[in-house]
Design a protein around this motif. Structure first.
Motif, mmCIF file in Angstrom:
data_model
loop_
_atom_site.group_PDB
_atom_site.id
_atom_site.type_symbol
_atom_site.label_atom_id
_atom_site.label_comp_id
_atom_site.label_asym_id
_atom_site.label_seq_id
_atom_site.Cartn_x
_atom_site.Cartn_y
_atom_site.Cartn_z
ATOM 1 N N GLY B 56 0.827 -3.694 -13.328
ATOM 2 C CA GLY B 56 1.357 -2.513 -13.052
ATOM 3 C C GLY B 56 2.224 -2.205 -14.494
ATOM 4 N N VAL B 59 0.542 1.389 -15.755
ATOM 5 C CA VAL B 59 0.552 2.468 -14.793
ATOM 6 C C VAL B 59 1.332 3.413 -15.230
ATOM 7 N N ARG B 94 4.409 6.532 -9.415
ATOM 8 C CA ARG B 94 4.281 5.361 -10.415
ATOM 9 C C ARG B 94 4.749 4.073 -9.793
ATOM 10 N N GLU B 97 2.383 2.675 -7.164
ATOM 11 C CA GLU B 97 1.265 2.197 -7.605
ATOM 12 C C GLU B 97 1.795 0.912 -8.270
ATOM 13 N N ARG B 98 2.837 0.636 -8.990
ATOM 14 C CA ARG B 98 3.005 -0.662 -9.679
ATOM 15 C C ARG B 98 3.182 -1.761 -8.525
ATOM 16 N N ASN B 99 3.987 -1.209 -7.556
ATOM 17 C CA ASN B 99 4.065 -2.213 -6.461
ATOM 18 C C ASN B 99 2.872 -2.603 -5.623
ATOM 19 N N LEU B 101 0.089 -2.537 -7.024
ATOM 20 C CA LEU B 101 -0.742 -3.655 -8.049
ATOM 21 C C LEU B 101 0.138 -5.207 -8.028
ATOM 22 N N LYS B 102 1.302 -5.137 -8.025
ATOM 23 C CA LYS B 102 2.107 -6.410 -8.085
ATOM 24 C C LYS B 102 1.722 -7.063 -6.668
#
Lengths: 279, 157
Positions: B56, B59, B94, B97-99, B101-102
């Motif tokens: 992330g 992102v 954002r 999206e980061r969460n 991916l993490k």
């Protein structure tokens, strides 16, 4: 997934080309202080339709510190200022074919690793290789592919995205992100033929399996050979095999002094890796 | 041999792998690998936590959101409103999206090391979270992780 490809494309445009170059033409004279590598990348079909050029990120690797040079696990191995740490191979091919592109790379002589594709870092296990100054190395053919998890497929993903967009627009629930993998095979019949001016000097790469490193691409992680490459995976796992030219138990030259009993980086000899899994 | 990692450090890392995330706000689960040793578990958690940290990171680096509006009073009023809400929405997107991916990185990494996700009732995770003794909390989480007969439904990777 499209976001991953966008990130990869941005990465490709952001990477410095000062030390690592993608050449659109074979230079009349090859520089003796550069290492040349030829790599064929297959196009990608993220949702099963509409091919886009495949992309791969190669990075300089510290096989002793087990990280990309200058990474968190190996800060002392950073490259000198002005030299590229990685190169994103995504555009400016030497030769284009219907579903594949051949790239010629002029790189710093060093140990390199296949770092990732489409935003996925192959941090859990990738392949490293040594490029010598003045050499021309054939890295073979890589096909980046989505590594679908159990029960998922390109068709299901396409339907999910389509239905979500139709009924919920931007508020559609996103599914679990799918990592990428990269299937490798040695150049052979059906692949792009290397230009004759390189063919006389080119040598196949010797790959070393088990290169691990941090996640620096900002996306998911995976093994280069995906779920099938996991230890204990049916028909897969950490198989060891060798080419007819190389011993199966060789370790990366830089680790021979430090890994005598239990090598963390083992030779791969990718040519036979698929065959080994089939055994 | 016990790891040199302090209990609170391990508890933080382990808890991060047990708590529900934004993307899975109704899912409570833990990772289980029958018979895993404590040292191996600590090493696996640390390695995956390290890789999750890199997910992330890119992102939101695609540039700011541009809003094109005509130069009218209504347009300016719309722009004023949009200039307040668009960054909030973009920021939330954002973060989501980061969460995602993490969370995905964590699941892939732990599955790669042979762990399966076991879904449990919220009460179990809350109960563990409420434990004040860090060592006891780590012990409890490790018991779940190493249990040869995990209770709960096995989840998809």
């Amino acid at each position: 997934m499209i976001r991953c490809l966008t990130i990869a494309a941005l990465l490709a445009s952001a990477v410095s080309a000062q030390a690592a170059e993608i050449l659109k033409k074979v230079p009349p004279q090859l520089a003796s202080d550069k290492a040349y590598a030829v790599l064929e990348l297959r196009d990608v079909s993220p949702l099963g339709s509409g091919d886009v050029p495949g992309n791969i990120v190669l990075a300089r690797y510290d096989p002793v510190g087990l990280d990309v040079r200058g990474g968190a696990r190996s800060p002392g191995s950073a490259v000198p200022a002005g030299e590229s740490i990685r190169v994103a191979v995504a555009k400016s091919p030497l030769v284009k074919a219907k579903d594949s592109r051949l790239y010629l790379l002029a790189l710093e002589p060093d140990t390199w690793v296949v770092e990732g594709s489409a935003g996925t870092a192959f941090s859990l296990g990738s392949h490293s290789f040594v490029l010598e100054a003045g050499s021309v190395t054939d890295l073979g053919v890589l096909a980046p592919l989505p590594d679908w998890s159990e029960g998922d497929s390109a068709g299901k993903e396409f339907k999910r995205v389509l239905v979500g967009a139709m009924f919920f627009g931007a508020l559609a629930k996103k599914g679990n992100p799918t990592p990428y993998k990269a299937e490798w095979h040695e150049r052979g019949a059906g692949d792009i033929v290397v230009p004759p001016e390189l063919a006389a000097r080119i040598r196949p790469a010797q790959f070393f399996k088990g290169a691990k490193f941090g996640n620096y691409l900002g996306g998911l992680v995976n093994r280069i050979d995906g779920r099938a490459g996991r230890p204990g995976a049916p028909g897969g796992g950490e198989s060891q095999s060798g080419t007819s030219e190389q011993p199966t138990d060789a370790v990366h030259p830089a680790r021979q002094d430090t890994e005598k009993s239990a090598p963390a980086v083992e030779t791969i000899p990718l040519e036979n890796s698929n065959a080994a899994r089939a055994q | 041999m016990r790891s040199s990692v302090r209990p609170w450090q391990l508890a933080t890392s382990v808890a991060a792998l047990c708590l529900p995330t934004t993307a899975h706000s109704r899912e409570y689960y833990y990772y289980n690998k029958s018979g895993v040793s404590r040292d191996a578990y600590v090493t696996d958690v640390k390695e995956c936590t390290e890789l999750v940290g890199g997910a992330g990171a890119t992102v939101g680096r695609t540039g700011p959101y541009y809003v094109s509006v005509p130069n009218t009073q209504a347009g300016m009023a719309g722009l004023a409103i949009a200039s307040f809400f668009v960054p909030l929405i973009a920021g939330a997107e954002r973060r989501a999206e980061r969460n995602r991916l993490k969370n995905g990185t964590e699941r892939i990494c732990m599955a790669d090391k042979g762990y399966v996700r076991i879904q449990v009732e919220k009460t179990l995770i809350v109960e563990i979270e409420k434990m004040t003794d860090e060592q006891a909390k780590v012990d409890r989480l490790f018991d779940l992780a190493a249990s040869p007969s995990p209770t709960g439904r096995r989840m998809k990777e």
